[in-house]
Motif scaffolding. Structure first.
Motif, mmCIF file in Angstrom:
data_model
loop_
_atom_site.group_PDB
_atom_site.id
_atom_site.type_symbol
_atom_site.label_atom_id
_atom_site.label_comp_id
_atom_site.label_asym_id
_atom_site.label_seq_id
_atom_site.Cartn_x
_atom_site.Cartn_y
_atom_site.Cartn_z
ATOM 1 N N PHE A 57 58.711 41.473 17.545
ATOM 2 C CA PHE A 57 58.638 40.634 18.744
ATOM 3 C C PHE A 57 57.667 41.226 19.770
ATOM 4 O O PHE A 57 56.811 40.516 20.321
ATOM 5 C CB PHE A 57 60.031 40.477 19.357
ATOM 6 C CG PHE A 57 60.026 39.772 20.678
ATOM 7 C CD1 PHE A 57 59.992 38.389 20.735
ATOM 8 C CD2 PHE A 57 60.040 40.496 21.861
ATOM 9 C CE1 PHE A 57 59.967 37.733 21.962
ATOM 10 C CE2 PHE A 57 60.023 39.853 23.082
ATOM 11 C CZ PHE A 57 59.985 38.461 23.139
ATOM 12 N N LEU A 58 57.790 42.519 20.028
ATOM 13 C CA LEU A 58 56.932 43.160 21.034
ATOM 14 C C LEU A 58 55.457 43.110 20.642
ATOM 15 O O LEU A 58 54.586 42.834 21.478
ATOM 16 C CB LEU A 58 57.372 44.617 21.243
ATOM 17 C CG LEU A 58 58.718 44.827 21.939
ATOM 18 C CD1 LEU A 58 59.091 46.301 21.955
ATOM 19 C CD2 LEU A 58 58.669 44.273 23.362
ATOM 20 N N LEU A 59 55.174 43.372 19.368
ATOM 21 C CA LEU A 59 53.776 43.360 18.919
ATOM 22 C C LEU A 59 53.192 41.949 18.967
ATOM 23 O O LEU A 59 52.050 41.748 19.399
ATOM 24 C CB LEU A 59 53.678 43.924 17.501
ATOM 25 C CG LEU A 59 53.878 45.432 17.363
ATOM 26 C CD1 LEU A 59 53.977 45.846 15.902
ATOM 27 C CD2 LEU A 59 52.739 46.196 18.038
ATOM 28 N N LEU A 60 53.966 40.961 18.530
ATOM 29 C CA LEU A 60 53.463 39.590 18.531
ATOM 30 C C LEU A 60 53.190 39.091 19.953
ATOM 31 O O LEU A 60 52.150 38.470 20.220
ATOM 32 C CB LEU A 60 54.463 38.664 17.829
ATOM 33 C CG LEU A 60 54.523 38.784 16.303
ATOM 34 C CD1 LEU A 60 55.727 38.044 15.748
ATOM 35 C CD2 LEU A 60 53.241 38.258 15.657
ATOM 36 N N THR A 61 54.104 39.353 20.872
ATOM 37 C CA THR A 61 53.875 38.925 22.254
ATOM 38 C C THR A 61 52.722 39.711 22.880
ATOM 39 O O THR A 61 51.996 39.190 23.729
ATOM 40 C CB THR A 61 55.143 39.092 23.112
ATOM 41 O OG1 THR A 61 55.667 40.419 22.957
ATOM 42 C CG2 THR A 61 56.203 38.087 22.701
ATOM 43 N N LYS A 62 52.543 40.956 22.454
ATOM 44 C CA LYS A 62 51.410 41.762 22.934
ATOM 45 C C LYS A 62 50.090 41.111 22.547
ATOM 46 O O LYS A 62 49.107 41.175 23.302
ATOM 47 C CB LYS A 62 51.501 43.174 22.336
ATOM 48 C CG LYS A 62 50.392 44.122 22.759
ATOM 49 C CD LYS A 62 50.534 44.522 24.212
ATOM 50 C CE LYS A 62 49.489 45.559 24.587
ATOM 51 N NZ LYS A 62 49.571 45.914 26.024
ATOM 52 N N PHE A 63 50.074 40.447 21.378
ATOM 53 C CA PHE A 63 48.861 39.788 20.908
ATOM 54 C C PHE A 63 48.883 38.289 21.216
ATOM 55 O O PHE A 63 48.403 37.479 20.444
ATOM 56 C CB PHE A 63 48.673 40.050 19.415
ATOM 57 C CG PHE A 63 48.463 41.499 19.087
ATOM 58 C CD1 PHE A 63 47.362 42.182 19.582
ATOM 59 C CD2 PHE A 63 49.384 42.195 18.322
ATOM 60 C CE1 PHE A 63 47.176 43.536 19.306
ATOM 61 C CE2 PHE A 63 49.208 43.542 18.034
ATOM 62 C CZ PHE A 63 48.098 44.214 18.532
ATOM 63 N N ARG A 64 49.494 37.930 22.365
ATOM 64 C CA ARG A 64 49.406 36.612 22.997
ATOM 65 C C ARG A 64 50.189 35.512 22.282
ATOM 66 O O ARG A 64 49.969 34.335 22.539
ATOM 67 C CB ARG A 64 47.947 36.196 23.159
ATOM 68 C CG ARG A 64 47.159 37.090 24.097
ATOM 69 C CD ARG A 64 45.674 36.911 23.948
ATOM 70 N NE ARG A 64 45.279 35.504 23.958
ATOM 71 C CZ ARG A 64 44.082 35.077 23.529
ATOM 72 N NH1 ARG A 64 43.204 35.943 23.042
ATOM 73 N NH2 ARG A 64 43.785 33.789 23.568
ATOM 74 N N VAL A 65 51.104 35.867 21.406
ATOM 75 C CA VAL A 65 51.984 34.869 20.805
ATOM 76 C C VAL A 65 53.087 34.551 21.811
ATOM 77 O O VAL A 65 53.605 35.457 22.482
ATOM 78 C CB VAL A 65 52.591 35.396 19.486
ATOM 79 C CG1 VAL A 65 53.628 34.434 18.926
ATOM 80 C CG2 VAL A 65 51.484 35.640 18.461
ATOM 81 N N THR A 66 53.467 33.294 21.950
ATOM 82 C CA THR A 66 54.519 32.929 22.904
ATOM 83 C C THR A 66 55.862 33.507 22.456
ATOM 84 O O THR A 66 56.071 33.792 21.275
ATOM 85 C CB THR A 66 54.662 31.403 23.031
ATOM 86 O OG1 THR A 66 55.017 30.857 21.754
ATOM 87 C CG2 THR A 66 53.380 30.772 23.515
ATOM 88 N N SER A 67 56.762 33.658 23.403
ATOM 89 C CA SER A 67 58.052 34.284 23.110
ATOM 90 C C SER A 67 58.842 33.476 22.082
ATOM 91 O O SER A 67 59.499 34.044 21.212
ATOM 92 C CB SER A 67 58.869 34.446 24.391
ATOM 93 O OG SER A 67 59.019 33.200 25.048
ATOM 94 N N ARG A 68 58.782 32.143 22.167
ATOM 95 C CA ARG A 68 59.514 31.314 21.214
ATOM 96 C C ARG A 68 59.024 31.545 19.791
ATOM 97 O O ARG A 68 59.818 31.747 18.863
ATOM 98 C CB ARG A 68 59.376 29.829 21.588
ATOM 99 C CG ARG A 68 60.154 28.904 20.662
ATOM 100 C CD ARG A 68 59.998 27.440 21.070
ATOM 101 N NE ARG A 68 60.875 26.598 20.268
ATOM 102 C CZ ARG A 68 60.583 26.174 19.047
ATOM 103 N NH1 ARG A 68 59.429 26.507 18.495
ATOM 104 N NH2 ARG A 68 61.437 25.422 18.376
ATOM 105 N N THR A 69 57.708 31.511 19.603
ATOM 106 C CA THR A 69 57.136 31.734 18.276
ATOM 107 C C THR A 69 57.426 33.148 17.789
ATOM 108 O O THR A 69 57.720 33.359 16.607
ATOM 109 C CB THR A 69 55.618 31.483 18.295
ATOM 110 O OG1 THR A 69 55.371 30.147 18.728
ATOM 111 C CG2 THR A 69 55.000 31.685 16.926
ATOM 112 N N ALA A 70 57.348 34.124 18.685
ATOM 113 C CA ALA A 70 57.611 35.513 18.313
ATOM 114 C C ALA A 70 59.059 35.692 17.852
ATOM 115 O O ALA A 70 59.334 36.429 16.897
ATOM 116 C CB ALA A 70 57.309 36.442 19.490
ATOM 117 N N ILE A 71 59.993 35.010 18.520
ATOM 118 C CA ILE A 71 61.405 35.088 18.118
ATOM 119 C C ILE A 71 61.587 34.487 16.728
ATOM 120 O O ILE A 71 62.266 35.059 15.861
ATOM 121 C CB ILE A 71 62.308 34.365 19.137
ATOM 122 C CG1 ILE A 71 62.346 35.143 20.463
ATOM 123 C CG2 ILE A 71 63.733 34.209 18.596
ATOM 124 C CD1 ILE A 71 63.013 34.395 21.595
#
Length: 538
Positions: A290-304
Motif C-alpha cells: 500500500f505504501l509503495l503504490l501510493t508513493k508512486f501516485r496510485v490512489t488509496s482505493r486502488t492501492a487497497i
C-alpha cells in the motif's frame, strides 16, 4: 493405479476446501500430508507432474507478459522495491527467530536465511488470477497493477532458478539465442493456422515442454526456455486463446507439485509454530504494498484493492525453496514450513479478497492521507464535459452511430474505447474520443455519468457480457437517461432489459432487415410476382 489414488485424494480434499470457501490448493497441500500416512510414496510420478506444472506455469505467464505494462513505474518500482524490503525484513526475522532455539531454525547460515526471506517475498499468481477472474476484474487497473507486480516477482524467481543449477551454459548457447528467431517465425505460422480448438492445446504443450528440453540441452534452465518462448508469443493475436487453453490444464500438473510437498512428512509442533509466526508478518507485506503504490501516485482505493490481492505467500516461494532443498542450502523441513505458511496465508487472504469493498469503507478515510496530489493518467477523474450522447465501444457499429448522429446535426457526442490506437485514429478524424475501459470497475468510480447534459448512452461493445456490465454500472450509479445496447442473440435481450437497458438493437436481426430493405429498394416487388413464382414451384 497410483495416479488414480492421488488424483482421487486430491479431488476429495480440494472439494472440501471449496465447500468451506477456501482455495482448492489448501486441500491439495492437506492431501499431500496424508499420502505418506496411508503408505503412498510415489515420488517419481508426482515429481514429474510437478516439473510439468512449473514449466507450464512459466509458459502461460510469458504469454500474458506485456513488456509495456512492466515499464510503468508503479509496477516495476513497487515489485522490485517490495521484494528487496521484504527479503531483508524476513531475513532479519528468521535471524532473530534462530536465537529462540526452535528446531529447523538453528544452524541456518546467511545464505539459507536470505533464501528463506526471498522465498517469502512472493505473492501467489494462481490465487490472484483466480480471484480476478471470479470478480470479472482482469482488465481493472488494480488487477493490472497486481498482475504486473506478480510478473516482476516471477521474473526474479526465474532468474534465480536459471542461476541455481550451477551449470555453465554450453558454448553453443549463443547460437540458440540466434536460432530463436526462426523458431518464433515457425511458431507464429502454426498459431495463425490453428487459431483455436483442440490442436491449440497440443501446440501449447509442445512449445512449452519442447522449449524446456531445448534449453536444457544447451545447459540453460529449461523453465527459463518455456518462459522466453511464452514471451515471444505474447503479442500474437491468438496468444490469449492459447493461454486460456493451457490455464486449467496447467493447474492439473500443479496439483502434483502441491501433493509432492506433503511427501516430506507431517508438520511437527515446531514447524506449525514457525509457520504461524511467519503468517503474522502478512499485514506487513500488505501494508508495504500500500505504501509503495501510493508513493508512486496510485490512489488509496486502488492501492487497497491491489494490496488485498497480494496479501499472501506464493507457490513460487515453494518452487524457490525446493531448489534450495535440491542444492542442499535448506533442509527438507523448510518445504513443509513454507507450504504451511502458504496455506495459512490463503486462509487470511480469501475473506479479505471477498470483502474488499467493506475493507475500503473501513479504511478509506485514513488511507487517503497517503495519496499523492497528482494522479496517474489511468486514475484521473473522467468528465466528458457538455455532451448529450455517450457511445461506449467505437468499433464499426459505434463509429457508424457516431457519424450518423453528426449527419443529423447532433454534435455533442463522446465515444469511449479501451484501445489506444482506436482512440488516436478517431481523434485524428476529428471525433471526440476518450481512452477508457468500461469493464473496469474503477472506471465507473471515476466517471461523472450524472452530468446534467447527458441523456443517452449507447453500448456498442461486441460482447454482450460487457454491455451488460456497463448497463449495471450505469444504473447503480443512478444514471436516469436512456440506455441503448447492441446484442447478437435473441436470448440475451431479456437479460439486458432486466438490468436497465431501455432499447435493444439486435445486430443480426436489424442487419438482416436492413439488407432486405436495401434489396427491395433496388429491385422493388412487382404485383403478381409471388403468385407466378408459386405456380412455377408447383
Amino acid at each position: 493405479m497410483s495416479a488414480i489414488i492421488w488424483l482421487g485424494i486430491a479431488f476429495f480434499f480440494g472439494t472440501l476446501a471449496k465447500i468451506i470457501k477456501l482455495p482448492p490448493l489448501i486441500g491439495y497441500l492437506a492431501a499431500g500430508f496424508l499420502l505418506p500416512v496411508i503408505g503412498f510414496d510415489d515420488r517419481d510420478a508426482l515429481n514429474q507432474f510437478a516439473d510439468l506444472g512449473v514449466t507450464l506455469l512459466l509458459f502461460t505467464i510469458g504469454l500474458k507478459l506485456k513488456v509495456s505494462n512492466l515499464l510503468k513505474v508503479p509496477i516495476w518500482a513497487t515489485g522490485l522495491g517490495h521484494m528487496a524490503l521484504i527479503t531483508v525484513a524476513m531475513s532479519g526475522l528468521i535471524f532473530l527467530l534462530s536465537a529462540t532455539g526452535l528446531s529447523h531454525l538453528s544452524g541456518l547460515d546467511l545464505k539459507a536465511i536470505v533464501l528463506i526471506g526471498f522465498a517469502l517475498s512472493f505473492s501467489s499468481t494462481v490465487f490472484v488470477v483466480k480471484v480476478l477472474e471470479e470478480k470479472g476484474a482482469m482488465n481493472s487497473f488494480y488487477g493490472t497493477l497486481a498482475v504486473g507486480i506478480l510478473i516482476i516477482q516471477d521474473g526474479a524467481a526465474v532468474i534465480y532458478l536459471a542461476a541455481s543449477t550451477g551449470e555453465v551454459p554450453s558454448p553453443w548457447a549463443l547460437a540458440l539465442l540466434v536460432g530463436l528467431y526462426p523458431i518464433y517465425l515457425l511458431m507464429k505460422k502454426f498459431l495463425n493456422f490453428i487459431q483455436q480448438g483442440e490442436l491449440l492445446l497440443l501446440f501449447g504443450l509442445l512449445i512449452a515442454l519442447g522449449g524446456a528440453v531445448l534449453f536444457d540441452s544447451f545447459g540453460i534452465k529449461g523453465d527459463l526456455g518455456a518462459l522466453i518462448l511464452g514471451i515471444m508469443l505474447a503479442k500474437h493475436k491468438y496468444a490469449t486463446n492459447l493461454a486460456k487453453e493451457l490455464f486449467n490444464f496447467k493447474d492439473l500438473f500443479l496439483v502434483g507439485f502441491f501433493l509432492s510437498i506433503g511427501l516430506n512428512g507431517l508438520p511437527d509442533s515446531n514447524i506449525i509454530i514457525i509457520a504461524i509466526i511467519l503468517s503474522l508478518v502478512l499485514p506487513l507485506k500488505a501494508g508495504l504494498f500500500f505504501l509503495l503504490l501510493t508513493k508512486f501516485r496510485v490512489t488509496s482505493r486502488t492501492a487497497i484493492l491491489s494490496s488485498a490481492l497480494l496479501f499472501n505467500y506464493s507457490e513460487f516461494g515453494l518452487i524457490v525453496a525446493k531448489v534450495g532443498v535440491d542444492t542442499q542450502v535448506l533442509s527438507p523441513e523448510w518445504l513443509t514450513i513454507i507450504a504451511l505458511s502458504l496455506a495459512i496465508s490463503f486462509l487470511y487472504a480469501s475473506p479479505i479478497s471477498a470483502n474488499t469493498e467493506k475493507l475500503i469503507a473501513f479504511t478509506i478515510s485514513k488511507a487517503k492521507k497517503f495519496e499523492s496530489k497528482i494522479r496517474l493518467p489511468e486514475e484521473t477523474i473522467i468528465d466528458p464535459g457538455d455532451v448529450n450522447i455517450i457511445i461506449i465501444g467505437l468499433g464499426r457499429l459505434g463509429t457508424g452511430a457516431y457519424d450518423e448522429f453528426v449527419s443529423q446535426g447532433v454534435d455533442k457526442i463522446v465515444g469511449f474505447d479501451n484501445d489506444s490506437s482506436v482512440v488516436k485514429r478517431h481523434l485524428k478524424n476529428n471525433r471526440h474520443a476518450i481512452l477508457a475501459n468500461s469493464v473496469d470497475p474503477d472506471f465507473w468510480e471515476r466517471f461523472c455519468i450524472n452530468h446534467p447534459s447527458i441523456y443517452m448512452v449507447l453500448l456498442s461493445m461486441p460482447q454482450t457480457s460487457n454491455n451488460l456490465f456497463a448497463a449495471q454500472q450505469l444504473r447503480s450509479n443512478k444514471f436516469s437517461g436512456k440506455i441503448f445496447a447492441t446484442v447478437k442473440y435473441k436470448e440475451d435481450e431479456q437479460l439486458l432489459k432486466e438490468n436497465g437497458v431501455d432499447y435493444i438493437f439486435n445486430f443480426y436481426t436489424s442487419a438482416g432487415a436492413g439488407f432486405a430493405s436495401e434489396s427491395l429498394s433496388v429491385f422493388p416487388k412487382k404485383e403478381g410476382s409471388m403468385e407466378l413464382c408459386a405456380e412455377n414451384i408447383i
